[in-house]
Write an enzyme that holds these catalytic residues in place. Sequence first.
Site, mmCIF file in Angstrom:
data_model
loop_
_atom_site.group_PDB
_atom_site.id
_atom_site.type_symbol
_atom_site.label_atom_id
_atom_site.label_comp_id
_atom_site.label_asym_id
_atom_site.label_seq_id
_atom_site.Cartn_x
_atom_site.Cartn_y
_atom_site.Cartn_z
ATOM 1 C CG HIS A 1 -5.348 -0.790 -7.243
ATOM 2 N ND1 HIS A 1 -5.678 -2.042 -7.674
ATOM 3 C CD2 HIS A 1 -4.839 -0.929 -5.991
ATOM 4 C CE1 HIS A 1 -5.376 -2.910 -6.723
ATOM 5 N NE2 HIS A 1 -4.867 -2.262 -5.693
ATOM 6 C CB SER B 1 -5.911 -4.759 -3.692
ATOM 7 O OG SER B 1 -4.738 -4.636 -4.436
HETATM 8 C C1 GCU Z 1 0.541 -4.083 -4.396
HETATM 9 C C2 GCU Z 1 0.702 -5.498 -4.874
HETATM 10 C C3 GCU Z 1 -0.601 -6.077 -5.401
HETATM 11 C C4 GCU Z 1 -1.723 -5.846 -4.408
HETATM 12 C C5 GCU Z 1 -1.780 -4.387 -4.036
HETATM 13 C C6 GCU Z 1 -2.831 -4.053 -2.981
HETATM 14 O O1 GCU Z 1 0.334 -3.251 -5.503
HETATM 15 O O2 GCU Z 1 1.715 -5.529 -5.847
HETATM 16 O O3 GCU Z 1 -0.469 -7.450 -5.658
HETATM 17 O O4 GCU Z 1 -2.930 -6.336 -4.918
HETATM 18 O O5 GCU Z 1 -0.540 -3.985 -3.529
HETATM 19 O O6 GCU Z 1 -3.124 -4.864 -2.124
HETATM 20 O O7 GCU Z 1 -3.304 -2.895 -3.012
#
Ligand code: GCU
Length: 404
Positions: free
Chosen positions: A385, A241
């Site tokens: 995710h 992420s």
């Molecule tokens: C949020 C953010 C993302 C990121 C994520 C994470 O959702 O909007 O851009 O990748 O956090 O780091 O889990």
Amino acid sequence: MIPSLKTLITIPAAALLCAAAAAQTPPALLHTENGRPVRSARQWERQRRPEILRMLSTEVYGVAPDTRAEARYETIEEGIALGGTATRRQVRITLRAAGMERSADMLLYIPVGAEEPVPVIFGLNFNGNHATTSDPAVIVAGKSGSPERAPRGGNARRWPYAEAVARGYAVATICKDDFYPDRRDGYEQSVLPMLYAGSGIPDSVRMKAVGAWSWGISRAIDCLETMPEIDTRRIMVIGHSRLGKTSLWAAATDRRIAVAVSNDSGSTGAALARGKQGETVEKINASFPYWFTDNYKRYNGREEQMPFDQHMLLALVAPRPLYVASASRDDWADPRNEMRAAQMCGAVYSLYGLRPLTWQEDGLPAVNTPFIGGDVAYHLREGGHDIVLYDWERFMDFADKYFR
Ligand code: GCU
């Protein structure tokens, strides 16, 4: 140029559709700023790669100053771990520049009994080293180090140390917050005041959190280079992420990274910004104004006008092997645009005689079907995710191709 009403009326509908599609086409990887085609790896290295690196620095991730922080390494704990299969080591890295000092704590598990130096997987973690494992000897430290905020072992699922060690890999991690606390007011405690002091670099192009985290990965590698058990010619950097965005930028800027992995990195990571679902440039800049340069805000709602897109970030990893991973329910990150960027960067791998992503269809591949036959790899894990054992196993399968 805005077409006049008359030309608009006379343009057939099909041509208009074509123009809309063209507008979604990311800028060419293999044309220099003055329009010359790039036909060889040499031309890429000498001209196009530096152009892209410069552009992504000033527009997105930030220009790193030349400041060399003086580093001190101190082993603060060492012991036998993981049922006797690994040495656990905890090292405090103290960095000094411009009369300021910051420290970062690295946790490592190193396979025991290896006859030669072992390859290493490095990844920053979200919530403190102690959150990556329930190993009670891991020190609760770092700027995020409060057991209330991040319970011991709270993210252990994401850190399959025993499995990696069993496959012959050392694993090392540092909490991202040691380099830049992940919040709007994190700047003062970050490494940036000491790095930019007296640099004269304009505010608009300065690194923020993601730049500082990437810089931190390079400092972690400096430290790994001092350890005789570790083979730093075989470093795989992984990140999930926001830390996937970070691992990609680290690989772009530090060529000691031999294999780069982006897991669910999405916006401003592996996913093309043009036509992106979920998080857009404007959204990421609104929620996380402290991640990227001030300059990047100029592109809010204006993806079409960006002289860059994320396939360029991926291309900067070439010729080193690259793995882009997505998850099927991660619409915010946008698997399709992550995959497309991974396909597109293959043009640069081809210049080196390397193999682009072997999945070249329009749509996404089936879930849990890894494509690791080329030098750019991709999978779409079923689920949300996250980064789980399935992802790690595929990353290690891929690294094995190069490291064995
Ligand atoms: C949020 C953010 C993302 C990121 C994520 C994470 O959702 O909007 O851009 O990748 O956090 O780091 O889990």
